[in-house]
Design an enzyme around this catalytic site. Structure first.
Site, PDB file in Angstrom:
ATOM      1  N   HIS A  71      14.422 -29.762 -30.248  1.00 38.34           N
ATOM      2  CA  HIS A  71      13.655 -28.531 -30.375  1.00 38.34           C
ATOM      3  C   HIS A  71      14.334 -27.443 -29.576  1.00 38.34           C
ATOM      4  O   HIS A  71      14.879 -27.715 -28.508  1.00 38.34           O
ATOM      5  CB  HIS A  71      12.214 -28.738 -29.864  1.00 38.34           C
ATOM      6  CG  HIS A  71      11.280 -27.687 -30.345  1.00 38.34           C
ATOM      7  ND1 HIS A  71      11.151 -26.471 -29.711  1.00 38.34           N
ATOM      8  CD2 HIS A  71      10.459 -27.643 -31.418  1.00 38.34           C
ATOM      9  CE1 HIS A  71      10.278 -25.740 -30.373  1.00 38.34           C
ATOM     10  NE2 HIS A  71       9.847 -26.420 -31.414  1.00 38.34           N
TER      11      HIS A  71
ATOM     12  N   ASP B 147       7.070 -32.801 -35.910  1.00 38.55           N
ATOM     13  CA  ASP B 147       7.199 -33.279 -37.282  1.00 38.55           C
ATOM     14  C   ASP B 147       7.630 -34.738 -37.384  1.00 38.55           C
ATOM     15  O   ASP B 147       7.701 -35.286 -38.475  1.00 38.55           O
ATOM     16  CB  ASP B 147       8.197 -32.400 -38.047  1.00 38.55           C
ATOM     17  CG  ASP B 147       7.605 -31.035 -38.342  1.00 38.55           C
ATOM     18  OD1 ASP B 147       6.382 -30.974 -38.514  1.00 38.55           O
ATOM     19  OD2 ASP B 147       8.354 -30.055 -38.392  1.00 38.55           O
TER      20      ASP B 147
HETATM   21  N1  CMC Z   1      20.124 -35.023 -34.242  1.00 39.17           N
HETATM   22  C1  CMC Z   1      21.338 -35.099 -33.670  1.00 39.17           C
HETATM   23  N2  CMC Z   1      21.823 -34.178 -32.815  1.00 39.17           N
HETATM   24  C2  CMC Z   1      21.050 -33.126 -32.546  1.00 39.17           C
HETATM   25  C3  CMC Z   1      19.768 -32.953 -33.107  1.00 39.17           C
HETATM   26  C4  CMC Z   1      19.303 -33.946 -33.988  1.00 39.17           C
HETATM   27  N3  CMC Z   1      18.116 -33.828 -34.558  1.00 39.17           N
HETATM   28  N4  CMC Z   1      19.213 -31.799 -32.670  1.00 39.17           N
HETATM   29  C5  CMC Z   1      20.121 -31.255 -31.841  1.00 39.17           C
HETATM   30  N5  CMC Z   1      21.222 -32.053 -31.757  1.00 39.17           N
HETATM   31  C6  CMC Z   1      22.426 -31.816 -30.922  1.00 39.17           C
HETATM   32  C7  CMC Z   1      23.309 -30.739 -31.509  1.00 39.17           C
HETATM   33  O1  CMC Z   1      24.289 -31.293 -32.375  1.00 39.17           O
HETATM   34  C8  CMC Z   1      23.912 -30.125 -30.285  1.00 39.17           C
HETATM   35  O2  CMC Z   1      24.909 -31.005 -29.801  1.00 39.17           O
HETATM   36  P1  CMC Z   1      26.236 -30.421 -29.077  1.00 39.17           P
HETATM   37  O3  CMC Z   1      25.733 -29.694 -27.860  1.00 39.17           O
HETATM   38  O4  CMC Z   1      27.045 -31.630 -28.781  1.00 39.17           O
HETATM   39  O5  CMC Z   1      26.870 -29.490 -30.086  1.00 39.17           O
HETATM   40  C9  CMC Z   1      22.763 -30.171 -29.268  1.00 39.17           C
HETATM   41  O6  CMC Z   1      21.954 -31.305 -29.662  1.00 39.17           O
HETATM   42  C10 CMC Z   1      21.910 -28.909 -29.221  1.00 39.17           C
HETATM   43  O7  CMC Z   1      21.428 -28.669 -30.552  1.00 39.17           O
HETATM   44  P2  CMC Z   1      21.351 -27.245 -31.260  1.00 39.17           P
HETATM   45  O8  CMC Z   1      21.520 -27.439 -32.729  1.00 39.17           O
HETATM   46  O9  CMC Z   1      22.256 -26.281 -30.577  1.00 39.17           O
HETATM   47  O10 CMC Z   1      19.845 -26.868 -30.911  1.00 39.17           O
HETATM   48  P3  CMC Z   1      18.989 -25.716 -31.576  1.00 39.17           P
HETATM   49  O11 CMC Z   1      18.046 -25.266 -30.557  1.00 39.17           O
HETATM   50  O12 CMC Z   1      19.876 -24.700 -32.234  1.00 39.17           O
HETATM   51  O13 CMC Z   1      18.236 -26.468 -32.786  1.00 39.17           O
HETATM   52  C11 CMC Z   1      16.659 -27.784 -33.939  1.00 39.17           C
HETATM   53  C12 CMC Z   1      16.956 -26.994 -32.665  1.00 39.17           C
HETATM   54  C13 CMC Z   1      15.173 -28.156 -33.945  1.00 39.17           C
HETATM   55  C14 CMC Z   1      16.936 -26.924 -35.176  1.00 39.17           C
HETATM   56  C15 CMC Z   1      17.535 -29.060 -33.955  1.00 39.17           C
HETATM   57  O14 CMC Z   1      17.221 -29.876 -32.857  1.00 39.17           O
HETATM   58  C16 CMC Z   1      17.406 -29.832 -35.263  1.00 39.17           C
HETATM   59  O15 CMC Z   1      18.095 -29.535 -36.234  1.00 39.17           O
HETATM   60  N6  CMC Z   1      16.484 -30.859 -35.315  1.00 39.17           N
HETATM   61  C17 CMC Z   1      16.207 -31.553 -36.528  1.00 39.17           C
HETATM   62  C18 CMC Z   1      15.293 -30.733 -37.419  1.00 39.17           C
HETATM   63  C19 CMC Z   1      13.876 -30.700 -36.915  1.00 39.17           C
HETATM   64  O16 CMC Z   1      13.299 -31.725 -36.584  1.00 39.17           O
HETATM   65  N7  CMC Z   1      13.261 -29.508 -36.926  1.00 39.17           N
HETATM   66  C20 CMC Z   1      11.857 -29.322 -36.574  1.00 39.17           C
HETATM   67  C21 CMC Z   1      11.677 -28.574 -35.288  1.00 39.17           C
HETATM   68  S1  CMC Z   1      10.009 -28.665 -34.659  1.00 39.17           S
HETATM   69  C22 CMC Z   1       8.963 -27.959 -35.841  1.00 39.17           C
HETATM   70  C23 CMC Z   1       9.361 -26.645 -36.363  1.00 39.17           C
HETATM   71  O17 CMC Z   1       9.912 -25.796 -35.666  1.00 39.17           O
HETATM   72  O18 CMC Z   1       9.093 -26.399 -37.516  1.00 39.17           O
END
Ligand code: CMC
Length: 392
Positions: free
Chosen positions: A269, A327
């Protein structure tokens, strides 16, 4: 030209001040108008929480009665609006239908959409909250080719939604109160989450003074993506793909591999760097609902819990503070209630309508409100002269 800060994806920019929702991502705290979300989930109803989020205080009994009465009165769709569904192919995604239908609401209420008028803003918020379940249920009925069910005013908000979703005219349908309660709790937990992508979209659109129903449609579009509200659908598809507990380690390796596009859906998140408090509550409800329905050893729930257990022990997830989010478990409850996977994000949209409407109303009263207009850092070609086509 002034000095600008480059902040891609707005990780460090506050776009507004707001009184509505407080999140402490490090501690895993979520408050609506100061009240912890777990206390609201335990004691309140979705419409009481909607009142709280919109008006800032918990209602008295007469205030709640008036509010619930008004919402109930607005649940019907204009018959011409109902006909819009017929234009969609039967396999249209419900979120596609909802984006279009909610956008089209902007063509129906000209007489009450003076955005400077307090009373008009209130009617908009109430109408929006009232009509979302009717629109979501109609989208589902369209996709399965069943007649749409009219709302039933003798039922509470969530029971009425289940009725519109699952009842068919030829048969009697009894709403299961435990199912309705579980769904109500899920709605409470999704009601608001401060400046998430879809709410920020509603505010961005709203800042131009556009029609508020059109602003909500833009929020629905933003919610649909798998990084946001589409994650609940993606989690169930992922669990189906993993298929078996024995495959969990292999999929965790895929999630960690930066060359592999696979991510653990329902994990991580932008704001929570600790347990998402909503996920903990929902996991508890999963136990209760599955037990009630007599499916305690639900294979997908067991698979999800094993995935969580192994991921939380893994250095990759620990270092990046990736925990299950709202989720991760919600889809298992939706599925146990018989809600089809492609409707999951519409469930989120019904609930988040409360937050969208509250934020839209809040911004209309904010003296700091001006059109939202981010700047950019230009990285394209320097100025050059036009070349005729035969010289390129
Ligand atoms: N699986 C594997 N690696 C992950 C994941 C994941 N679900 N989420 C983040 N990471 C890694 C990412 O690759 C990055 O690694 P590195 O620093 O080595 O490059 C690090 O963790 C930080 O991630 P980020 O993508 O920079 O984080 P963000 O704040 O931009 O994205 C997020 C947040 C929720 C979009 C992301 O965690 C994600 O894609 N999660 C899966 C989708 C999900 O469950 N979304 C629902 C969010 S909660 C409800 C809502 O908002 O609707």
């Amino acid at each position: 030209h002034g000095v600008f800060t480059y902040d891609p994806a707005f990780t460090a920019t506050c776009s507004t001040q707001s009184d509505i929702t407080y999140i402490d991502g490090a501690e895993g705290i979520l408050l609506y108008r100061g009240y912890p979300v777990d206390q609201l989930a335990e004691n309140s109803s979705f419409l009481e929480v909607a009142y709280l989020v919109l008006y800032g205080e918990l209602p008295t009994t007469p205030q709640l009665d008036e509010f619930v009465g008004a919402i109930t009165q607005h649940t019907m769709l204009n018959e011409s609006l109902s006909k819009f569904f017929d234009g969609f192919h039967y396999d249209a995604h419900p979120m596609a239908m909802m984006t279009g239908i909610v956008g089209s609401l902007s063509a129906f209420y000209h007489d009450t959409t003076d955005i400077r008028d307090d009373g008009h803003r209130e009617i908009f918020a109430r109408r929006m909250i009232a009509k979302m379940p009717t629109i979501a249920a109609a989208a589902y009925k369209h996709s399965v080719g069943q007649p749409k069910m009219y709302p039933r005013n003798d039922l509470d908000y969530t029971s009425n939604f289940l009725h519109m979703l699952f009842a068919v005219p030829a048969e009697t349908y009894e709403v299961d109160p435990i199912a309705a309660k579980a769904l109500d709790v899920l709605f409470i937990l999704h009601a608001d989450h401060e400046q998430n992508a879809s709410t920020s979209t509603v505010r961005m659109a709203g800042s131009t003074g556009t029609n508020p129903y059109a602003a909500i449609a833009s929020g629905i579009a933003a919610l649909w993506g798998p990084a946001h509200g589409g994650a609940n659908e993606a989690v169930l598809n992922m669990l189906g793909e993993i298929g078996d507990i024995s495959q969990v380690p292999r999929y965790l390796e895929k999630a960690k591999d930066k060359d592999d596009p696979f991510r653990l859906m329902g994990f991580g998140h932008r704001v929570y760097k600790n347990f998402d408090p909503r996920a903990t509550i929902i996991r508890g409800y999963c136990h209760e609902v599955l037990q009630h329905l007599g499916i305690e050893n639900h294979p997908l729930f067991e698979l999800a819990m094993e995935l969580e257990r192994i991921a939380l022990e893994d250095d990759y997830f620990k270092e990046r503070k990736l925990y299950p989010n709202v989720d991760f478990y919600s889809g298992i409850i939706y599925q146990a209630l018989g809600i089809p996977i492609n409707m999951f994000t519409s469930m989120f949209a019904i609930a988040r309508t409360v937050g969208w409407a509250a934020h839209w109303c809040e911004m209309q009263n904010d003296p700091a409100m001006r059109i939202a207009r981010p700047r950019q850092i230009y990285t394209g070609s320097p100025k050059r002269s036009y070349t005729p086509i035969d010289q390129r």
